[in-house]
Design a protein around this motif. Sequence first.
Motif, mmCIF file in Angstrom:
data_model
loop_
_atom_site.group_PDB
_atom_site.id
_atom_site.type_symbol
_atom_site.label_atom_id
_atom_site.label_comp_id
_atom_site.label_asym_id
_atom_site.label_seq_id
_atom_site.Cartn_x
_atom_site.Cartn_y
_atom_site.Cartn_z
ATOM 1 N N GLY A 163 1.789 5.698 -1.443
ATOM 2 C CA GLY A 163 2.527 6.944 -1.537
ATOM 3 C C GLY A 163 1.740 8.208 -1.745
ATOM 4 O O GLY A 163 2.329 9.280 -1.843
ATOM 5 N N ASN A 254 4.727 2.824 0.614
ATOM 6 C CA ASN A 254 5.770 3.236 -0.317
ATOM 7 C C ASN A 254 7.110 2.605 0.030
ATOM 8 O O ASN A 254 7.852 2.179 -0.859
ATOM 9 N N VAL A 255 7.421 2.524 1.333
ATOM 10 C CA VAL A 255 8.663 1.866 1.756
ATOM 11 C C VAL A 255 8.646 0.399 1.330
ATOM 12 O O VAL A 255 9.635 -0.135 0.815
ATOM 13 N N LEU A 257 6.949 -0.984 -1.121
ATOM 14 C CA LEU A 257 7.018 -1.089 -2.576
ATOM 15 C C LEU A 257 8.440 -0.885 -3.080
ATOM 16 O O LEU A 257 8.946 -1.676 -3.889
ATOM 17 N N LYS A 258 9.111 0.158 -2.604
ATOM 18 C CA LYS A 258 10.474 0.433 -3.063
ATOM 19 C C LYS A 258 11.436 -0.675 -2.608
ATOM 20 O O LYS A 258 12.376 -1.030 -3.331
ATOM 21 N N THR A 259 11.204 -1.217 -1.414
ATOM 22 C CA THR A 259 12.039 -2.324 -0.936
ATOM 23 C C THR A 259 11.863 -3.551 -1.824
ATOM 24 O O THR A 259 12.837 -4.227 -2.180
ATOM 25 N N GLU A 261 10.900 -3.613 -4.989
ATOM 26 C CA GLU A 261 11.510 -3.351 -6.292
ATOM 27 C C GLU A 261 13.019 -3.541 -6.230
ATOM 28 O O GLU A 261 13.635 -4.134 -7.123
ATOM 29 N N GLY A 262 13.637 -3.028 -5.160
ATOM 30 C CA GLY A 262 15.078 -3.178 -4.995
ATOM 31 C C GLY A 262 15.493 -4.625 -4.798
ATOM 32 O O GLY A 262 16.520 -5.072 -5.329
ATOM 33 N N ASN A 305 3.371 -2.182 -14.380
ATOM 34 C CA ASN A 305 3.732 -0.778 -14.240
ATOM 35 C C ASN A 305 2.472 0.079 -14.283
ATOM 36 O O ASN A 305 1.771 0.105 -15.280
ATOM 37 N N HIS A 320 5.778 4.410 -13.789
ATOM 38 C CA HIS A 320 7.115 4.674 -13.263
ATOM 39 C C HIS A 320 7.837 5.639 -14.197
ATOM 40 O O HIS A 320 7.786 5.503 -15.421
#
Length: 377
Positions: A163, A254-255, A257-259, A261-262, A305, A320
């Motif tokens: 990111g 970043n996509v 990583l966020k995917t 986490e979700g 984290n 975070h």
Amino acid sequence: MNTTQATAPAEDLAAIEGKTAISIDAMGGDRGPAVVVAGLALAARENPDLAFILHGPAQQLKPIVAKKGLRDRVVIREAGGVVTMDERPSHVMRHGKGTSMWSAIDSVRAKEAAVAVSLGNTGALMALSMLRLRKLKGVSRPAIACLWPTRSSHEFAVMLDVGADIRADAKDLLQYAIMGAAYAQRGLGIERPVVGLLNVGTEEHKGRSALHDASELIAARADAARFTFAGFVEGGDIPGGKIDVIVTDGFTGNVALKTAEGTASLIGDFLREAFNHSILSRLAALLALTSLSRLRQRIDPRRVNGGVFLGLNGTVVKSHGAADATGVAAAIKLAFLLTQADFTSTLTRRMDADGSVTPAAADDTDEPGGAQTVART
């Protein structure tokens, strides 16, 4: 953004002399400074060698620090300004002096602290870090590296960029590979990490031209940087355990990583629903309590984290924004272990004026300082 000018130190740094000082932005998190200080207390309890320079409004921070019994481990630096999550990095670079984030980074610049930790606005933190610390010689674009849970014996892989910059050409990806390999060596204790370049397929003809150019550059530098290049890898290879360093651009990283986490959150919700479905399922959950606890710990994002900003003249760890005390403590532990591993000096020796790898210096043995412990918080 309130930018009240920072004043002289609230306490003398001599109070924490002999300890490893970590610079902390107290005001960046979503949950307020009380949670940040609670994380400091957890980290301090585990490690008596830690001390902190805490940046923020002294009047607000002093009672919180005192309540946690940290007065002999914390120096408070007055900084009345706060960088909010929605502020543009360009605005913060022009007007951010006097904020807790700026002050925290400046403690690293002044060599008062080894590492800065912030829960604040990622874009602003990267912009201020580049402004105040400057990029390492030879680095075009700094990157954010995170630890990714895998099936390997090391438990985690390094992924970058996640990111810092959505653009990355072949030379940038080469630098990410070099920096990521150094992180894996010093932070995870992997003597010769396996590096993979993330692509839409492993076949040589797939992907954009920059990836093909990067593949050639990385392969040519692998021996000098003491890593093994596995070529192209796919998304499914990220948690597989065979790749120690995954290299990609900041947009894709970043996509991903966020995917992840979700997805981890979704799986946790599904498990809770399944085990609460009936009396028998609740009984099954009770019988499987030990295994479920082990699973929860393994996939708990708070344990890892902390994204590390690589490519700067100083170490910055981004926690975070919504982290709780456990997450803050994990970011601090990561910062401490990278300090013990002398990571910034190692990275500096690895990069030359062209952004390539310098031959390994005689004193650059890459002994795994903090090996196997960065991930195990």
